[in-house]
Scaffold this active site. Structure first.
Site, short mmCIF file in Angstrom:
data_model
loop_
_atom_site.label_atom_id
_atom_site.label_comp_id
_atom_site.label_asym_id
_atom_site.label_seq_id
_atom_site.Cartn_x
_atom_site.Cartn_y
_atom_site.Cartn_z
CD GLU A 3 54.48 100.34 38.31
OE1 GLU A 3 53.93 99.75 37.38
OE2 GLU A 3 54.00 100.80 39.34
CE LYS A 58 58.52 96.79 39.32
NZ LYS A 58 58.03 96.55 40.42
#
Ligand SMILES: [Zn+2]
Length: 271
Positions: A3, A58
Site C-alpha cells: 500500500e 500504489k
C-alpha cells in the site's frame, strides 16, 4: 498487497539507488508482464537515463531522459529490487533492467499479477491518474475526505480502500485506522458523524505515517528495494490478529469478510 507506505518506501530507495543510471538492457522471462511488449519497451528505454521516480496511489513511475515513463504495479506479491550484476538470482525474478555502474533493477513476483507498462509521455500518465482519488498527505484534505464519505452508503472500510475515491489505502491501513478511530468497518460511510470523520482522518494519517516510519509491513511478501523486510507488522493492533486479545479492551479480535476482503476489528471498541 503493498500500500502507500510500502510503495513509497520503495520509491525513496529507488530514488537514491538508480536515478542517474543509464539503461543498458531489459530482459524478461514473463513477457505478459511487460506492456505493450518487451521489444517496444527495449526500443524506448535502452540508452536513456533514469531521471526521477514518482509514486501515485500504489503505482510507481520511472521517468526516462527521452520523456518516456514506465509505470509499475506490484499487485499482490511484486518486488522491485536493486542488485549488483552477478548477484544470485532472486526468487521469482521475472524482469531485469541492466543499468550502468554494474546495477540491476529486478522485478520479482511470485503470483505474476504485477506489471511494467510503457507510456509515451506525461500526458498519458495524467489520463491514467484521472481515474484515481485524492492522495493522503497531498490533496486528500479533511473537507475532501468528509465529502467522499458523505456521498455514499457503502461500508466505510470499502470506501477507504476504493482507489477511485482515495489513493493508496488498502486492507492493512484501512483496518488499523478504523480501529484507532473506534469505528465499525461495516458502518455506512454517510452515517459517520463529523467528529468521527475527523478522528478517522487523523487515524488514517497516523497509521500511514507509522507504516512509513517502519518502512512498510511485511506481513506478506513485501520487501524494500534492498530486499529487507519492513517492520510495521510487529505493531499491528488488529490486522491479521483474529482470535488475539484487543489491545484496548482485552476482548477478542474478529475477522469478517467485507467487500470480499478479510477485515479485522474489535466489536466492543468499534461502534
Ligand atoms: Zn476492544
Amino acid at each position: 498487497m503493498p500500500e502507500l507506505p510500502e510503495v513509497e518506501t520503495i520509491r525513496r530507495d529507488l530514488e537514491k539507488l538508480i536515478v542517474g543510471k543509464k539503461v543498458l538492457n531489459i530482459e524478461t522471462n514473463s513477457p505478459k508482464q511487460v506492456q505493450p511488449s518487451l521489444e517496444a519497451v527495449r526500443k524506448a528505454i535502452v540508452g536513456t537515463t533514469i531521471k526521477k521516480i514518482q509514486r501515485k496511489a500504489k503505482i510507481l513511475q520511472i521517468f526516462f531522459s527521452n520523456s518516456t515513463i514506465i509505470i509499475v504495479h506490484l499487485k499482490l506479491t511484486g518486488r522491485l529490487l536493486v542488485r549488483e550484476k552477478g548477484d544470485r538470482e532472486d526468487d521469482w525474478q521475472h524482469i531485469t533492467l541492466s543499468l550502468s555502474g554494474g546495477k540491476e533493477l529486478r522485478f520479482a513476483d511470485a503470483r505474476k499479477f504485477g506489471w511494467f507498462r510503457l507510456l509515451k509521455d506525461e500526458k498519458e500518465l495524467q489520463k491514467i491518474f484521472k481515474e484515481f482519488g485524492p492522495e493522503p498527505f497531498d490533496d486528500l484534505t479533511l473537507p475532501v475526505f468528509e465529502k467522499i464519505l458523505g456521498s455514499t452508503i457503502r461500508p466505510v472500510k470499502v470506501v477507504l480502500m476504493d482507489q477511485r475515491r482515495i489513493s493508496g489505502v488498502g486492507n492493512i491501513y484501512a483496518s488499523e485506522a478504523l480501529f484507532l478511530a473506534g469505528i465499525d468497518p461495516k458502518r455506512p460511510a454517510n452515517k459517520i458523524s463529523p467528529t468521527e470523520v475527523k478522528k478517522l482522518y487523523d487515524s488514517l494519517e497516523k497509521v500511514l505515517k507509522l507504516g512509513l516510519r517502519y518502512r512498510g509491513s511485511s506481513d506478506n511478501d513485501y520487501l524494500d528495494a534492498l530486499g529487507h523486510k519492513g517492520s510495521y507488522q510487529e505493531h499491528f493492533l488488529v490486522y491479521s490478529r483474529q482470535g488475539q486479545k484487543c489491545p484496548t479492551c482485552s476482548g477478542l479480535i474478529k475477522r469478517i469478510v467485507l467487500g470480499g476482503r478479510g477485515t479485522f476489528h474489535c466489536s466492543r471498541c468499534q461502534k
